[in-house]
Design an enzyme around this catalytic site. Structure first.
Site, PDB file in Angstrom:
ATOM      1  N   ASN A 161       0.796  -1.234   0.000  1.00 41.15           N
ATOM      2  CA  ASN A 161       0.000   0.000   0.000  1.00 41.15           C
ATOM      3  C   ASN A 161       0.827   1.281   0.000  1.00 41.15           C
ATOM      4  O   ASN A 161       0.375   2.311  -0.473  1.00 41.15           O
ATOM      5  CB  ASN A 161      -1.007  -0.001   1.157  1.00 41.15           C
ATOM      6  CG  ASN A 161      -0.351  -0.132   2.519  1.00 41.15           C
ATOM      7  OD1 ASN A 161       0.738  -0.687   2.654  1.00 41.15           O
ATOM      8  ND2 ASN A 161      -1.009   0.361   3.544  1.00 41.15           N
ATOM      9  N   GLY A 238       2.678  -5.336   7.826  1.00 44.46           N
ATOM     10  CA  GLY A 238       1.671  -6.132   7.139  1.00 44.46           C
ATOM     11  C   GLY A 238       0.556  -6.532   8.084  1.00 44.46           C
ATOM     12  O   GLY A 238       0.357  -5.919   9.132  1.00 44.46           O
ATOM     13  N   GLU A 260       4.858  -3.814  12.571  1.00 40.72           N
ATOM     14  CA  GLU A 260       3.817  -2.804  12.374  1.00 40.72           C
ATOM     15  C   GLU A 260       2.679  -3.525  11.681  1.00 40.72           C
ATOM     16  O   GLU A 260       2.751  -3.830  10.497  1.00 40.72           O
ATOM     17  CB  GLU A 260       4.357  -1.625  11.547  1.00 40.72           C
ATOM     18  CG  GLU A 260       3.483  -0.379  11.655  1.00 40.72           C
ATOM     19  CD  GLU A 260       2.408  -0.336  10.588  1.00 40.72           C
ATOM     20  OE1 GLU A 260       1.232  -0.634  10.931  1.00 40.72           O
ATOM     21  OE2 GLU A 260       2.716  -0.024   9.439  1.00 40.72           O
ATOM     22  N   LEU A 261       1.628  -3.806  12.461  1.00 39.53           N
ATOM     23  CA  LEU A 261       0.593  -4.728  12.003  1.00 39.53           C
ATOM     24  C   LEU A 261      -0.729  -4.003  11.723  1.00 39.53           C
ATOM     25  O   LEU A 261      -0.744  -2.822  11.425  1.00 39.53           O
ATOM     26  CB  LEU A 261       0.429  -5.838  13.041  1.00 39.53           C
ATOM     27  CG  LEU A 261       1.739  -6.572  13.400  1.00 39.53           C
ATOM     28  CD1 LEU A 261       1.500  -7.594  14.505  1.00 39.53           C
ATOM     29  CD2 LEU A 261       2.363  -7.220  12.183  1.00 39.53           C
ATOM     30  N   CYS A 294      -3.124   1.433   7.017  1.00 35.82           N
ATOM     31  CA  CYS A 294      -3.346   0.852   8.338  1.00 35.82           C
ATOM     32  C   CYS A 294      -3.836   1.890   9.337  1.00 35.82           C
ATOM     33  O   CYS A 294      -4.465   1.546  10.337  1.00 35.82           O
ATOM     34  CB  CYS A 294      -2.078   0.184   8.844  1.00 35.82           C
ATOM     35  SG  CYS A 294      -0.637   1.268   8.863  1.00 35.82           S
ATOM     36  N   SER A 451       0.994  10.750  10.405  1.00 32.41           N
ATOM     37  CA  SER A 451       2.283  10.189   9.994  1.00 32.41           C
ATOM     38  C   SER A 451       3.305  11.296   9.774  1.00 32.41           C
ATOM     39  O   SER A 451       3.026  12.284   9.085  1.00 32.41           O
ATOM     40  CB  SER A 451       2.119   9.379   8.704  1.00 32.41           C
ATOM     41  OG  SER A 451       1.207   8.325   8.889  1.00 32.41           O
ATOM     42  N   GLU A 468       8.647   2.799  14.467  1.00 33.10           N
ATOM     43  CA  GLU A 468       9.424   3.243  13.319  1.00 33.10           C
ATOM     44  C   GLU A 468       9.348   4.761  13.239  1.00 33.10           C
ATOM     45  O   GLU A 468       8.347   5.366  13.619  1.00 33.10           O
ATOM     46  CB  GLU A 468       8.883   2.620  12.032  1.00 33.10           C
ATOM     47  CG  GLU A 468       9.064   1.112  11.969  1.00 33.10           C
ATOM     48  CD  GLU A 468       8.606   0.514  10.655  1.00 33.10           C
ATOM     49  OE1 GLU A 468       9.368  -0.268  10.075  1.00 33.10           O
ATOM     50  OE2 GLU A 468       7.486   0.826  10.212  1.00 33.10           O
TER      51      GLU A 468
END
Length: 487
Positions: A161, A238, A260-261, A294, A451, A468
């Protein structure tokens, strides 16, 4: 306008289908068709790496590891800085490439390239700022000296993505810390990853420091790499389901993991919110990348007093969005990544409608070529509908009514996920109070976009492990080493 007129230079898919990138060399191969989701047409064919190819990438990363580790932080910094500059110089071409293979609107792709490049600039600066520690022991028996060393060869697995940003968010801190890496991008969007490798080579990244491979056998390939004792780090972005499997695999060799889910972000709008500001934020939080993010707002909880006006306003805005091919400059909502993605969205919407929800706009896949689902608003959604608990990953906004602050917090926390959340209220005290009680790693207060390369990105509960970005991002790629010093 046709695709052909916009595929010069780095925008040309064929330029990035030259082979696996291992040890600074391009290795020819085929086996993975890259498809334009706007039309279903093939763009290029990239190699399908085997387990043997992956282990050769580990060999290449090991061969480069000692030299890169010994490279002065300033030199690593300059390479990352040059990489940032090259991305900026080729921004329009890279954005077109992303739109071609991912389908996202060109405006979103331009935003992604700028965001992605910033990770290289940020970590170019952080490369020279890794802290150490020196202090006396409380007993006075000796001195404590703490250094930070590169964790080692790192496997980086990125999703489709955000094919540029998810790569740079991992490569930047890893290289800044002195690690060599193996990048495995999603097979749906590999061209951007190979373009990044080509730019890195031009920026001066030594052979073997960054290796890129694509595969249709991610399970065996990843297992083989993680089983190699030379590999000491896994950074994965993912789904939570895949993340669980990778954590189990990494546990066999006790590999350090950053995860990072998935997310299920609540978007809370209180009666005292500025309606227009809340609608502006909702459009950003929901429709960035057509909802395939996400951090996308997944559940809209709107207080009773403002509920109807919010539904009407969001419906009007969503219905007005122009749907089309991502690389068309006029497009505001591009296609989904695959037919399977459209099927999932349609299943969730259909289930909600069957349980009593009403689509005020959209609500069914669009006919014709390409993988399109229209911007959709659902009202009167039952809280037990599947769409309330599953990540939508599409342009659908389910809206739920609430009465009290306590109810809103309870509904927001009624999920196994905890990545992002949004709160809209003109009472900052309330917004902060509510935000402190929501289980999430990130919170947007009166803001639909959170972000930022300078901020720590990550979640709690089943949304991930570690962070991250920001000053904490580089810490994921170093290990503290303690020296007990006698003077």
């Amino acid at each position: 306008m046709t695709i052909k007129t916009r595929t010069s230079g780095y925008a040309d898919p064929s330029l990035h289908a030259q082979g696996l990138y291992i040890g600074g060399k391009w290795e020819k191969g085929s086996g993975i068709a890259v498809v334009d989701p706007s039309s279903g047409d093939s763009l290029a064919d990239v190699p399908d790496a085997s387990v043997e190819d992956a282990l050769r990438a580990v060999d290449a990363a090991e061969a480069a590891a000692s030299g890169w580790r010994a490279t002065a932080p300033r030199q690593r910094s300059e390479i990352l800085r040059r990489w940032f500059q090259l991305m900026s110089e080729h921004a329009e071409e890279l954005a077109t490439l992303i739109s071609l293979e991912n389908g996202k609107a060109l405006s979103d792709a331009c935003g992604e390239v700028a965001y992605a490049a910033e990770f290289f600039r940020w970590y170019a600066e952080e490369a020279t700022r890794l802290p150490g520690e020196y202090r006396h022991t409380p007993s006075g028996s000796h001195q404590i000296l703490v250094d930070h060393e590169p964790i080692g060869i790192s496997l980086l697995i990125t999703p489709w993505n955000f094919p540029a940003a998810m790569a740079t968010r991992k490569i930047g801190p890893a290289l800044a810390a002195g690690c060599t890496v193996i990048l495995k991008p999603a097979s749906e969007t590999p061209l951007t990853a190979y373009a990044m490798a080509r730019l890195g080579e031009e920026a001066g990244v030594p052979p073997g420091v960054v290796n890129v491979l694509t595969t249709t056998s991610p399970g065996p390939v990843t297992s083989a790499v993680l089983a190699d004792p030379r590999v000491r780090k896994l950074s994965f972005t993912g789904s939570t389901g895949v993340g669980r499997l990778l954590l189990a695999e990494a546990a066999k060799t006790v590999v350090s993991c950053s995860m990072e889910l998935g997310g299920n972000a609540p978007f809370l709008v209180f009666d005292d919110a500025d309606l227009e500001a809340a609608l502006d934020g909702a459009m950003v939080a929901k429709m960035r990348n057509a909802g395939e993010a996400c951090t996308a707002a997944n559940r809209f909880y709107v207080q009773a007093g403002i509920h109807d006006a919010f539904v009407a306003g969001l419906t009007e805005r969503m219905a007005a969005l122009k749907i089309g091919a991502g690389y068309d400059p006029e497009t505001q909502c591009g296609p989904m990544i695959t037919p399977k993605a459209v099927e999932k969205i349609n299943r969730l919407v259909g289930d909600a409608i069957a349980l009593g929800a009403r689509a005020t706009t959209g609500g069914a896949p669009l006919p014709g070529s390409g993988y399109f689902y229209p911007p959709t608003v659902l009202e009167n959604v039952p809280v037990d509908a599947a769409i309330a608990s599953e990540e939508i990953f599409g342009p659908v906004a389910p809206i739920y009514r609430f009465e009290t602050e306590g109810e809103a917090i309870r509904l927001a926390n009624n999920t196994d996920y905890g990545l992002a959340a949004y709160v809209y209220s003109q009472d900052l005290g309330r917004a902060m109070r509510v935000g402190s009680r929501i289980d999430s790693g990130m919170l947007g207060i009166n803001r639909g976009l959170m972000s930022d390369p300078a901020a720590p990105f990550g979640g709690v509960k089943q949304s991930g492990i570690g962070r991250e970005g920001g000053v904490t991002g580089i810490q994921e790629f170093v290990e503290a080493k303690y020296y007990a010093v006698e003077f």
